[in-house]
Scaffold this active site. Sequence first.
Site, PDB file in Angstrom:
ATOM      1  CG  ASP A  30      -2.049   0.973   1.126  1.00 26.11           C
ATOM      2  OD1 ASP A  30      -2.373   1.394  -0.005  1.00 26.11           O
ATOM      3  OD2 ASP A  30      -2.621   1.336   2.170  1.00 26.11           O
ATOM      4  CG  HIS A  47      -0.128   1.822  -9.127  1.00 29.50           C
ATOM      5  ND1 HIS A  47      -0.303   1.451  -7.810  1.00 29.50           N
ATOM      6  CD2 HIS A  47      -1.249   2.509  -9.472  1.00 29.50           C
ATOM      7  CE1 HIS A  47      -1.487   1.896  -7.384  1.00 29.50           C
ATOM      8  NE2 HIS A  47      -2.063   2.552  -8.362  1.00 29.50           N
ATOM      9  CG  LEU A 141      10.005 -16.894  -3.226  1.00 30.80           C
ATOM     10  CD1 LEU A 141       9.903 -16.807  -1.703  1.00 30.80           C
ATOM     11  CD2 LEU A 141      10.363 -15.519  -3.801  1.00 30.80           C
TER      12      LEU A 141
HETATM   13  C1  FPP Z   1      -2.096   0.003  -3.230  1.00 33.25           C
HETATM   14  O1  FPP Z   1      -1.629   1.324  -3.302  1.00 33.25           O
HETATM   15  C2  FPP Z   1      -1.534  -0.781  -4.331  1.00 33.25           C
HETATM   16  C3  FPP Z   1      -2.260  -1.351  -5.322  1.00 33.25           C
HETATM   17  C4  FPP Z   1      -3.730  -1.255  -5.411  1.00 33.25           C
HETATM   18  C5  FPP Z   1      -1.620  -2.079  -6.424  1.00 33.25           C
HETATM   19  C6  FPP Z   1      -0.281  -2.706  -6.127  1.00 33.25           C
HETATM   20  C7  FPP Z   1       0.328  -3.099  -7.410  1.00 33.25           C
HETATM   21  C8  FPP Z   1       1.644  -3.067  -7.705  1.00 33.25           C
HETATM   22  C9  FPP Z   1       2.682  -2.695  -6.754  1.00 33.25           C
HETATM   23  C10 FPP Z   1       2.146  -3.394  -9.079  1.00 33.25           C
HETATM   24  C11 FPP Z   1       1.420  -4.405  -9.917  1.00 33.25           C
HETATM   25  C12 FPP Z   1       1.583  -5.802  -9.475  1.00 33.25           C
HETATM   26  C13 FPP Z   1       2.290  -6.788 -10.087  1.00 33.25           C
HETATM   27  C14 FPP Z   1       2.233  -8.177  -9.542  1.00 33.25           C
HETATM   28  C15 FPP Z   1       3.156  -6.546 -11.236  1.00 33.25           C
HETATM   29  P1  FPP Z   1      -2.702   2.513  -3.381  1.00 33.25           P
HETATM   30  O2  FPP Z   1      -2.886   2.868  -4.804  1.00 33.25           O
HETATM   31  O3  FPP Z   1      -3.966   2.117  -2.689  1.00 33.25           O
HETATM   32  O4  FPP Z   1      -1.945   3.636  -2.617  1.00 33.25           O
HETATM   33  P2  FPP Z   1      -2.617   4.793  -1.730  1.00 33.25           P
HETATM   34  O5  FPP Z   1      -3.191   4.128  -0.511  1.00 33.25           O
HETATM   35  O6  FPP Z   1      -1.465   5.673  -1.428  1.00 33.25           O
HETATM   36  O7  FPP Z   1      -3.653   5.432  -2.589  1.00 33.25           O
END
Ligand code: FPP
Length: 257
Positions: A30, A47, A141
Amino acid sequence: MTATVEFEAVDTNSDIGLLSVPRHVAIIMDGNGRWAQRRGLPRTEGHRRGVKTLREAVKHAQKRGISYLTLFSFSSENWSRPQQEVSFLMALLRRFVYDDLKDLVKANVKVRVIGSKENLDKSMLTLLNDAEQKTAHCTGLVLVIAFNYGARDEYVRAARKLAERVEAGELKAADIGEDDVSACLDTHEMPDPDLIVRTGGEQRLSNFLLWQAAYAEFYFAPTPWPEFDSGAFDDALLAFSNRDRRYGGLSSDATGT
Ligand code: FPP
């Protein structure tokens, strides 16, 4: 509760004084959007940076001797985000599989995908199945990608499977036990997470591995996911190694009545 070997001694971890490691670490990645917004960048840039962190986390998990690393990449609730962000996340996952699959095979990483496959785009389904099949022989892993995953949805799908078995006369309702439920979850044949990490400062589970988290230790890092480097990962592992896990019992040094 499924009995598992919880700790493995790994010599290479003596550099940070870590004498044991969790067998299974699950991470809620997150804070990507806020990380980007604080820099005046579009949320999607967070992201993009998050994928870089993800690659480093996989390498670090291998270095520390973790057996299972589960990453919450897209929840069943994330579809409600703006279409542009959803599309970007889909594209990132596709690109990750295209670009990294060969390296993952070389590194002996087995990919497993959890989450609902119902109503998924056919090409995405093919891609994810391909990632699982091409790494099926790997013995290192296990990288578990939680995609289109929601714990309540997983539980509903498991309840349906159990009901079908009862309807088919394979199982009596009164005989259903915890192992039968576990066997119907997406995580079947995987140990429960020992450690669940959430980055980005929030302290909640957000519908992640609710059944499997029964005896997990939690670690909430203020660090946003794009900045969660190997040092921050080690901080979580060190915190875990100092926890006293009792599973409802008493610690071995408990005395008296
Ligand atoms: C939460 O941050 C994160 C996500 C919803 C997506 C996580 C995805 C990745 C790190 C990359 C894609 C994955 C792969 C497997 C390649 P948020 O957007 O909710 O952050 P915020 O709370 O600051 O808004």
